[in-house]
Design a protein around this motif. Structure first.
Motif, PDB file in Angstrom:
ATOM      1  N   ALA A 159       0.467  -1.114   0.111  1.00  0.00           N
ATOM      2  CA  ALA A 159      -0.017   0.214  -0.027  1.00  0.00           C
ATOM      3  C   ALA A 159       1.166   0.898   0.410  1.00  0.00           C
ATOM      4  N   VAL A 160       2.051   0.848   0.947  1.00  0.00           N
ATOM      5  CA  VAL A 160       2.289   2.427   1.235  1.00  0.00           C
ATOM      6  C   VAL A 160       3.973   2.669   0.027  1.00  0.00           C
ATOM      7  N   PHE A 161       4.464   1.412  -0.811  1.00  0.00           N
ATOM      8  CA  PHE A 161       5.343   1.415  -1.745  1.00  0.00           C
ATOM      9  C   PHE A 161       5.004   2.201  -2.902  1.00  0.00           C
ATOM     10  N   SER A 162       3.206   2.415  -3.738  1.00  0.00           N
ATOM     11  CA  SER A 162       2.611   2.824  -4.781  1.00  0.00           C
ATOM     12  C   SER A 162       3.058   3.773  -4.001  1.00  0.00           C
ATOM     13  N   MET A 163       3.049   4.514  -3.008  1.00  0.00           N
ATOM     14  CA  MET A 163       3.190   6.552  -2.564  1.00  0.00           C
ATOM     15  C   MET A 163       3.967   7.228  -2.135  1.00  0.00           C
ATOM     16  N   PHE A 164       5.254   5.989  -1.952  1.00  0.00           N
ATOM     17  CA  PHE A 164       6.435   5.877  -1.547  1.00  0.00           C
ATOM     18  C   PHE A 164       7.273   6.133  -3.638  1.00  0.00           C
ATOM     19  N   SER A 165       6.631   5.253  -4.254  1.00  0.00           N
ATOM     20  CA  SER A 165       6.999   5.728  -5.842  1.00  0.00           C
ATOM     21  C   SER A 165       6.975   6.833  -6.327  1.00  0.00           C
ATOM     22  N   GLU A 166       5.580   7.167  -5.996  1.00  0.00           N
ATOM     23  CA  GLU A 166       5.400   8.673  -6.141  1.00  0.00           C
ATOM     24  C   GLU A 166       5.772  10.333  -5.240  1.00  0.00           C
ATOM     25  N   GLY A 167       6.584   9.751  -4.115  1.00  0.00           N
ATOM     26  CA  GLY A 167       7.510  10.835  -3.880  1.00  0.00           C
ATOM     27  C   GLY A 167       6.484  11.420  -3.100  1.00  0.00           C
ATOM     28  N   PHE A 168       6.074  10.181  -2.201  1.00  0.00           N
ATOM     29  CA  PHE A 168       4.833  10.821  -1.458  1.00  0.00           C
ATOM     30  C   PHE A 168       5.430   9.843  -0.185  1.00  0.00           C
ATOM     31  N   SER A 169       6.456  10.202   1.081  1.00  0.00           N
ATOM     32  CA  SER A 169       6.593  10.288   2.437  1.00  0.00           C
ATOM     33  C   SER A 169       7.667  11.061   3.348  1.00  0.00           C
ATOM     34  N   THR A 170       7.683  10.718   4.781  1.00  0.00           N
ATOM     35  CA  THR A 170       8.051  11.560   5.058  1.00  0.00           C
ATOM     36  C   THR A 170       9.447  12.328   5.083  1.00  0.00           C
ATOM     37  N   PHE A 171       9.879  13.820   4.193  1.00  0.00           N
ATOM     38  CA  PHE A 171      10.403  14.431   4.171  1.00  0.00           C
ATOM     39  C   PHE A 171      11.161  14.197   2.340  1.00  0.00           C
ATOM     40  N   GLY A 172      10.158  13.343   2.007  1.00  0.00           N
ATOM     41  CA  GLY A 172       9.690  12.924   0.246  1.00  0.00           C
ATOM     42  C   GLY A 172       9.138  14.130  -0.694  1.00  0.00           C
ATOM     43  N   PRO A 173       9.906  14.088  -2.091  1.00  0.00           N
ATOM     44  CA  PRO A 173      10.227  13.093  -2.831  1.00  0.00           C
ATOM     45  C   PRO A 173      11.912  12.667  -1.913  1.00  0.00           C
ATOM     46  N   PHE A 174      12.007  11.304  -2.220  1.00  0.00           N
ATOM     47  CA  PHE A 174      13.422  10.778  -1.843  1.00  0.00           C
ATOM     48  C   PHE A 174      14.364  11.536  -2.673  1.00  0.00           C
ATOM     49  N   TRP A 175      14.270  11.327  -3.693  1.00  0.00           N
ATOM     50  CA  TRP A 175      15.240  11.937  -4.981  1.00  0.00           C
ATOM     51  C   TRP A 175      14.946  13.532  -5.116  1.00  0.00           C
ATOM     52  N   ASP A 176      14.140  14.378  -4.632  1.00  0.00           N
ATOM     53  CA  ASP A 176      14.265  15.752  -4.679  1.00  0.00           C
ATOM     54  C   ASP A 176      15.702  15.728  -3.283  1.00  0.00           C
ATOM     55  N   HIS A 177      15.061  15.500  -2.241  1.00  0.00           N
ATOM     56  CA  HIS A 177      15.472  15.378  -1.093  1.00  0.00           C
ATOM     57  C   HIS A 177      17.120  15.508  -0.820  1.00  0.00           C
ATOM     58  N   CYS A 178      17.566  14.226  -2.274  1.00  0.00           N
ATOM     59  CA  CYS A 178      18.783  13.633  -2.615  1.00  0.00           C
ATOM     60  C   CYS A 178      19.324  14.517  -2.941  1.00  0.00           C
ATOM     61  N   LEU A 179      18.774  15.236  -4.419  1.00  0.00           N
ATOM     62  CA  LEU A 179      19.312  15.546  -5.001  1.00  0.00           C
ATOM     63  C   LEU A 179      19.948  17.375  -4.712  1.00  0.00           C
ATOM     64  N   GLU A 180      18.741  17.906  -4.212  1.00  0.00           N
ATOM     65  CA  GLU A 180      19.754  19.094  -3.573  1.00  0.00           C
ATOM     66  C   GLU A 180      20.741  19.316  -2.722  1.00  0.00           C
ATOM     67  N   TYR A 181      20.848  18.301  -1.605  1.00  0.00           N
ATOM     68  CA  TYR A 181      22.303  17.817  -1.316  1.00  0.00           C
ATOM     69  C   TYR A 181      23.242  17.940  -2.400  1.00  0.00           C
ATOM     70  N   TRP A 182      23.445  17.112  -3.017  1.00  0.00           N
ATOM     71  CA  TRP A 182      24.217  16.479  -4.416  1.00  0.00           C
ATOM     72  C   TRP A 182      24.112  17.859  -4.613  1.00  0.00           C
ATOM     73  N   ARG A 183      23.316  18.527  -5.017  1.00  0.00           N
ATOM     74  CA  ARG A 183      23.868  19.984  -6.093  1.00  0.00           C
ATOM     75  C   ARG A 183      24.953  20.641  -5.473  1.00  0.00           C
ATOM     76  N   GLU A 184      24.509  20.970  -3.943  1.00  0.00           N
ATOM     77  CA  GLU A 184      25.175  21.290  -2.939  1.00  0.00           C
ATOM     78  C   GLU A 184      26.403  21.314  -2.835  1.00  0.00           C
ATOM     79  N   SER A 185      26.741  19.897  -2.767  1.00  0.00           N
ATOM     80  CA  SER A 185      28.105  19.368  -2.789  1.00  0.00           C
ATOM     81  C   SER A 185      29.281  19.451  -3.760  1.00  0.00           C
TER      82      SER A 185
END
Length: 331
Positions: free
Chosen positions: A189-215
């Motif tokens: 049930a929650v897998f589909s939501m995580f895959s859509e970017g819906f999770s605490t402090f998500g989207p997961f990939w946007d979070h990673c990308l912000e810090y990746w670009r800062e680095s």
């Protein structure tokens, strides 16, 4: 730090203006919500899904008087990316001149207590963090775009730890079920939501990308690490961490095996079996409690295969690959 963080500051200033315009109406209650994960609905705040409590706290940080120090060390992670382990490592590295390994605070206190989080300080009081001696080690799950404007600074250093997203998802699902005592919400049930970017402090990939670009923009200020690399060569990365934090191991320390001692002290096996981390509870908002042991589940790389189908794994891999396309960041 970089222009991205400065833009985050401008956005935060805008939110303050909006807050004043509604004359005391609870801004959090006006945000879009979505249900599905264990616990109360998440709310969408500046393109990230957060628990309402986090939104209120992050907003409050704007006027709390919180001031970063030039020698602060900020450990930033998306939830369930090896946060507790990395807190222990950074604390041990940064304080190795203050404590003997045989009587180290990590043997008697939980890493989450020794390294408080900015958005969830002890008893909800930011003044506790203000009283900590320098150099402080602080944690956060906030992406740079949610930093309060006081944190737009060239002073402090940021260590960002990310993790393979399939393992993150499985660990997050287990952790949320533990927090909210939920035995009914299925992984599917929650897998589909995580895959859509819906999770605490998500989207997961946007979070990673912000810090990746800062680095990439400020490598001397932001160190981007991967959990899997740290697990495979912990001594190598402990030495790298010490160098980045401005407290490099001396030749004698390396000859004496101090980096290896840090790794042993902070190993999952060591920490997870300590009484300080196995017994007792943390009190959360709403008088909920969470066992301290919940922060030590497995810590294994590739554990997702024991919970997800290969088809689910391939689906998430494809989504993440597409979201990160062109950035240079790969898992």
């Amino acid at each position: 730090m970089s222009q991205a963080m400065e833009e985050g500051s401008a956005t935060n200033s805008s939110s303050e203006a909006v807050s004043s315009e509604i004359h005391g109406v609870d801004l959090v209650s006006k945000l879009p919500t979505r249900e599905g994960w264990p616990g109360p609905p998440l709310v969408l705040y500046k393109n990230y899904w957060l628990r309402p409590l986090y939104v209120a706290t992050i907003m409050g940080l704007q006027n709390s008087g919180f001031k970063p120090r030039h020698d602060d060390i900020i450990l930033a992670t998306n939830p369930k990316c090896g946060t507790t382990w990395t807190k222990a490592l950074i604390f041990a590295i940064n304080n190795r001149f203050r404590y003997e390994f045989g009587s180290h605070p990590l043997l008697f206190r939980h890493p989450q207590e020794l390294v408080p989080s900015i958005e969830t300080p002890r008893d909800g009081n930011i003044s506790y963090i203000e009283k900590l001696p320098s150099p402080r080690v602080l944690g956060t799950h906030m992406p740079p775009s949610l930093f309060p404007k006081s944190m737009v600074s060239d002073g402090f250093r940021v260590v960002y730890m990310c993790r393979e997203p399939k393992d993150v998802f499985v660990s997050l699902w287990h952790f949320q079920k533990e927090i909210f005592k939920d035995n009914t919400t299925s992984l599917e049930a929650v897998f589909s939501m995580f895959s859509e970017g819906f999770s605490t402090f998500g989207p997961f990939w946007d979070h990673c990308l912000e810090y990746w670009r800062e680095s990439i923009a400020s490598p001397e200020k932001v160190l981007f690490l991967k959990y899997e690399d740290m697990i495979s060569e912990p001594v190598k990365y402990v030495i790298r961490l010490a160098m980045f934090l401005g407290v490099p191991f001396s030749t004698k320390e390396e000859e004496d095996g101090i980096p290896e001692e840090v790794v042993r002290l902070c190993s999952f096996e060591k920490l997870s079996n300590l009484d300080a981390n196995q017994t007792g509870e943390f009190t959360l908002s709403g008088n909920r409690v969470l066992k301290k042991s919940a922060f030590f589940r497995k810590g294994k790389v590739g554990d997702w295969v024991n919970h997800m189908s290969e088809e689910m794994g391939r689906k998430l891999d494809c989504i993440v690959e597409e979201k990160l396309k062109g950035s240079g960041l790969v898992f």
